[in-house]
Write a protein that holds these residues in place. Structure first.
Motif, PDB file in Angstrom:
ATOM      1  N   MET A  12       0.882  -1.416   0.111  1.00  0.00           N
ATOM      2  CA  MET A  12       0.073   0.105   0.124  1.00  0.00           C
ATOM      3  C   MET A  12       1.259   1.281   0.111  1.00  0.00           C
ATOM      4  O   MET A  12       1.965   1.315   0.623  1.00  0.00           O
ATOM      5  CB  MET A  12      -1.017   0.015   1.225  1.00  0.00           C
ATOM      6  CG  MET A  12      -1.804   1.346   1.261  1.00  0.00           C
ATOM      7  SD  MET A  12      -3.029   0.872   2.706  1.00  0.00           S
ATOM      8  CE  MET A  12      -1.938   0.928   4.219  1.00  0.00           C
ATOM      9  N   THR A  13       0.591   2.127  -1.012  1.00  0.00           N
ATOM     10  CA  THR A  13       1.254   3.568  -0.811  1.00  0.00           C
ATOM     11  C   THR A  13       0.903   4.244   0.388  1.00  0.00           C
ATOM     12  O   THR A  13       0.078   4.472   0.900  1.00  0.00           O
ATOM     13  CB  THR A  13       0.676   4.412  -1.863  1.00  0.00           C
ATOM     14  OG1 THR A  13       1.004   3.548  -3.293  1.00  0.00           O
ATOM     15  CG2 THR A  13       1.518   5.820  -2.002  1.00  0.00           C
ATOM     16  N   GLN A  40      -4.685  -3.877  -1.496  1.00  0.00           N
ATOM     17  CA  GLN A  40      -4.996  -4.974  -2.385  1.00  0.00           C
ATOM     18  C   GLN A  40      -4.233  -4.904  -3.652  1.00  0.00           C
ATOM     19  O   GLN A  40      -4.258  -5.637  -4.367  1.00  0.00           O
ATOM     20  CB  GLN A  40      -6.301  -5.247  -2.555  1.00  0.00           C
ATOM     21  CG  GLN A  40      -7.369  -5.505  -1.480  1.00  0.00           C
ATOM     22  CD  GLN A  40      -8.643  -5.928  -1.734  1.00  0.00           C
ATOM     23  OE1 GLN A  40      -9.171  -5.381  -2.739  1.00  0.00           O
ATOM     24  NE2 GLN A  40      -9.515  -6.805  -0.827  1.00  0.00           N
ATOM     25  N   GLY A  41      -3.373  -3.907  -3.898  1.00  0.00           N
ATOM     26  CA  GLY A  41      -2.863  -3.420  -4.832  1.00  0.00           C
ATOM     27  C   GLY A  41      -3.503  -2.763  -6.138  1.00  0.00           C
ATOM     28  O   GLY A  41      -3.020  -2.723  -7.318  1.00  0.00           O
ATOM     29  N   ASP A  42      -4.615  -2.570  -5.839  1.00  0.00           N
ATOM     30  CA  ASP A  42      -5.428  -1.714  -6.950  1.00  0.00           C
ATOM     31  C   ASP A  42      -4.876  -0.372  -7.119  1.00  0.00           C
ATOM     32  O   ASP A  42      -4.459   0.314  -6.075  1.00  0.00           O
ATOM     33  CB  ASP A  42      -6.855  -1.624  -6.612  1.00  0.00           C
ATOM     34  CG  ASP A  42      -7.777  -2.928  -6.459  1.00  0.00           C
ATOM     35  OD1 ASP A  42      -7.254  -3.893  -7.008  1.00  0.00           O
ATOM     36  OD2 ASP A  42      -8.536  -3.198  -5.562  1.00  0.00           O
ATOM     37  N   SER A  50       7.420  10.333  -7.111  1.00  0.00           N
ATOM     38  CA  SER A  50       7.760   8.886  -6.685  1.00  0.00           C
ATOM     39  C   SER A  50       7.013   8.589  -5.497  1.00  0.00           C
ATOM     40  O   SER A  50       6.485   9.359  -4.961  1.00  0.00           O
ATOM     41  CB  SER A  50       9.026   8.443  -6.499  1.00  0.00           C
ATOM     42  OG  SER A  50       9.458   9.337  -5.528  1.00  0.00           O
ATOM     43  N   GLN A  51       6.348   7.158  -5.488  1.00  0.00           N
ATOM     44  CA  GLN A  51       5.514   6.892  -4.331  1.00  0.00           C
ATOM     45  C   GLN A  51       6.211   5.274  -4.163  1.00  0.00           C
ATOM     46  O   GLN A  51       6.825   4.590  -4.737  1.00  0.00           O
ATOM     47  CB  GLN A  51       4.124   6.765  -4.704  1.00  0.00           C
ATOM     48  CG  GLN A  51       3.675   6.069  -6.334  1.00  0.00           C
ATOM     49  CD  GLN A  51       3.526   4.556  -5.517  1.00  0.00           C
ATOM     50  OE1 GLN A  51       3.034   4.041  -4.780  1.00  0.00           O
ATOM     51  NE2 GLN A  51       3.893   3.602  -6.661  1.00  0.00           N
ATOM     52  N   ASP A  52       6.018   4.911  -2.925  1.00  0.00           N
ATOM     53  CA  ASP A  52       6.433   3.831  -2.478  1.00  0.00           C
ATOM     54  C   ASP A  52       5.431   2.587  -2.173  1.00  0.00           C
ATOM     55  O   ASP A  52       5.926   1.400  -1.757  1.00  0.00           O
ATOM     56  CB  ASP A  52       7.152   3.897  -0.706  1.00  0.00           C
ATOM     57  CG  ASP A  52       5.543   4.340   0.240  1.00  0.00           C
ATOM     58  OD1 ASP A  52       4.569   4.565  -0.455  1.00  0.00           O
ATOM     59  OD2 ASP A  52       5.908   4.641   1.243  1.00  0.00           O
ATOM     60  N   GLY A  53       4.576   2.251  -3.123  1.00  0.00           N
ATOM     61  CA  GLY A  53       3.560   1.411  -3.316  1.00  0.00           C
ATOM     62  C   GLY A  53       3.612   0.689  -4.471  1.00  0.00           C
ATOM     63  O   GLY A  53       4.508   0.964  -5.407  1.00  0.00           O
ATOM     64  N   TYR A  54       3.092  -0.522  -4.463  1.00  0.00           N
ATOM     65  CA  TYR A  54       3.128  -1.541  -6.069  1.00  0.00           C
ATOM     66  C   TYR A  54       2.253  -2.423  -5.609  1.00  0.00           C
ATOM     67  O   TYR A  54       1.586  -2.604  -4.529  1.00  0.00           O
ATOM     68  CB  TYR A  54       4.486  -1.806  -6.073  1.00  0.00           C
ATOM     69  CG  TYR A  54       5.229  -2.870  -4.951  1.00  0.00           C
ATOM     70  CD1 TYR A  54       4.772  -3.889  -4.581  1.00  0.00           C
ATOM     71  CD2 TYR A  54       6.120  -2.131  -3.979  1.00  0.00           C
ATOM     72  CE1 TYR A  54       5.389  -4.760  -3.535  1.00  0.00           C
ATOM     73  CE2 TYR A  54       6.653  -2.679  -3.037  1.00  0.00           C
ATOM     74  CZ  TYR A  54       6.273  -4.132  -2.731  1.00  0.00           C
ATOM     75  OH  TYR A  54       6.933  -4.814  -1.792  1.00  0.00           O
ATOM     76  N   THR A  55       1.703  -2.966  -7.048  1.00  0.00           N
ATOM     77  CA  THR A  55       0.548  -3.893  -7.004  1.00  0.00           C
ATOM     78  C   THR A  55       1.425  -5.415  -6.857  1.00  0.00           C
ATOM     79  O   THR A  55       2.556  -5.302  -6.691  1.00  0.00           O
ATOM     80  CB  THR A  55      -0.038  -3.796  -8.340  1.00  0.00           C
ATOM     81  OG1 THR A  55      -1.063  -4.652  -8.300  1.00  0.00           O
ATOM     82  CG2 THR A  55       0.954  -4.187  -9.706  1.00  0.00           C
ATOM     83  N   ALA A  56       0.555  -6.248  -7.123  1.00  0.00           N
ATOM     84  CA  ALA A  56       1.021  -7.606  -6.799  1.00  0.00           C
ATOM     85  C   ALA A  56       1.745  -7.967  -8.045  1.00  0.00           C
ATOM     86  O   ALA A  56       1.721  -7.566  -9.130  1.00  0.00           O
ATOM     87  CB  ALA A  56       0.083  -8.777  -6.634  1.00  0.00           C
ATOM     88  N   GLY A  57       3.024  -8.586  -7.900  1.00  0.00           N
ATOM     89  CA  GLY A  57       3.978  -9.175  -9.079  1.00  0.00           C
ATOM     90  C   GLY A  57       4.054 -10.606  -9.066  1.00  0.00           C
ATOM     91  O   GLY A  57       4.070 -11.279  -7.933  1.00  0.00           O
TER      92      GLY A  57
END
Length: 440
Positions: free
Chosen positions: A166-167, A212-214, A317-324
């Motif tokens: 989560m960001t 949830q990566g949305d 920049s931001q520190d979140g990301y979706t699932a990979g």
């Protein structure tokens, strides 16, 4: 004269040919090491035990010593192919026939570590790194905090992928044009139409993620309202962040110093929240929708500037990301195993460790390019590749056999001649015996 010397010579030459033949057979085996037959002479003790006879009774095989010299390194296209350039052995272990309950169970090892120079590794269906003999590669797993495990364990790649993050923060570094004309009203009155570019000066957008990566698109609008005053509005997926759709409110107001530098530096600048309170560090909180409720994000405006040049964003920049999902791996020279994921993230998942021995020729060969420690070899000394006297790793490469075919063919000719010469001594002894039998 007896047949003993010639017979022992034939046996020795035959064993020497066996060793040479094995070297030639493994000239194309990655990680294989050549061997050398070493011989010793034999003497019979005298009858009274006072010493040995000056005439030897033949030769015996003293040892078959393996030569742990460096083999040539050849490159491949497989990132899991590993070559050791220098001293050291990979540590592997056999997996028991019963791996446990289900395909995802931790493999049960037979408890004895094996050592190899053959770096032909692959990923099995459980994500473990293993060789062609179904021996798993051992190392130290690295947890989410970057700390390696205390004990050696099978290296497993995260085939299930990486969880979303989560960001929690956004870094926004930009410059607004000091020459720009004001497009918004001064004071507390807020007037902006996100669909009308003439009601604001500039805009930029960043994608953030919930738990949830949305992904959500957060857009920032910059509206000049005075000589050194700019209001920052925001929307998330088109919805106003502060205020209502009919009456948007700024998420922050930036008062730049007359020098145009950062608003939080010395010089009279400030960053104000929607309620008018001052934020000394330039970090303002915003709230975006989350899958389980509102999600707080901190936006850093402390590096904003107002100079007489065009608007430009130098860092967003931001520190979140979706699932990979796992898309590739790499191993550096120090043995750190990196996993790359489809969301652009990478993570250290394991640390390889090599083993060396004070007397590597004391290792016992088990076949399948593996050795085991013995009393003669001593206990292994373990360390990361490249540290101490350990060799370094080269990913996407394999160490070829150190067999010198030219030298082995010459040795083969020599051994063949030695065999013929020993056979000749037996033939001569037979002729002498035949002469004695025929005497009258």
């Amino acid at each position: 004269m007896s047949f003993q010397q010639g017979l022992s010579g034939l046996n020795a030459s035959s064993k020497n040919l066996d060793v040479i033949g094995n070297n030639v057979a493994n000239a194309g085996t990655f990680g294989a090491k050549s061997a050398r037959a070493e011989f010793a002479d034999m003497y019979a003790a005298s009858i009274n035990g006072s010493g040995a006879s000056n005439i030897g009774i033949g030769v015996q095989l003293a040892a078959v010593a393996q030569q742990f010299t460096q083999g040539n390194i050849t490159t491949t296209e497989n990132p899991l192919d590993l070559a050791i350039n220098g001293a050291g052995f990979f540590q592997v272990a056999k997996v028991l026939s019963d791996p446990g309950a289900g395909p995802n169970a931790t493999p049960q090892l037979d408890g004895a570590n094996l050592y190899t120079r053959n770096g032909q590794f692959k990923i099995n269906r459980q994500g473990y790194v293993e060789n062609n003999q179904q021996q798993v590669l051992l190392g130290h797993s690295i947890d989410a905090n970057g700390l390696p495990s205390a004990s050696l364990e099978p290296i497993q790649l995260p085939t299930t992928g990486i969880k979303p993050r989560m960001t929690s923060g956004v870094d926004l570094e930009f410059n607004v044009d000091a020459r720009a004309a004001a497009t918004g009203p001064a004071g507390a009155t807020n007037s902006i139409d996100f669909n009308d570019p003439s009601s604001y000066n500039n805009a930029t957008s960043v994608t953030v993620f919930n738990e949830q990566g949305d992904d959500m698109a957060v857009t920032y609008y910059f509206q000049k309202t005075g000589d050194n005053t700019w209001k920052v509005f925001g929307t998330v997926d088109g919805s106003t962040l502060q205020g209502s759709a009919a009456a948007p409110e700024p998420i922050a107001t930036i008062n730049f110093p007359t020098s145009g530098g950062n608003p939080t530096a010395a010089g009279g600048g400030s960053v104000l929240l929607a309620d008018g309170s001052t934020v000394t560090n330039g970090q303002i909180p915003i709230t975006v929708p989350g899958s389980s409720g509102p999600q707080a994000i901190t936006v850093d405006l402390s590096r904003a500037t107002q100079y007489g040049t065009n608007f430009g964003v130098t860092n967003l920049s931001q520190d979140g990301y979706t699932a990979g999902q796992l898309v590739g791996t790499s191993i550096d020279a120090s043995g750190v195993v990196m996993a790359r994921f489809s969301n652009g993230q990478s993570a250290s998942v394991a640390q390889l460790e090599l083993a060396t021995f004070r007397n590597p020729q004391g290792l016992q060969a088990l076949g399948g390019n593996a050795w085991t420690a013995t009393y003669a070899s001593g206990d292994p000394t373990r360390s990361a590749p490249g540290s101490g006297n350990m060799g370094v790793l080269q990913s996407g490469a394999l160490e070829e056999s150190n067999v010198d075919l030219t030298a082995e063919l010459v040795n083969m000719i020599t051994a063949q001649r030695s065999y013929q010469a020993n056979a000749q001594t037996i033939k001569t002894q037979d002729q002498v015996m035949q002469t004695l039998v025929n005497m009258r």
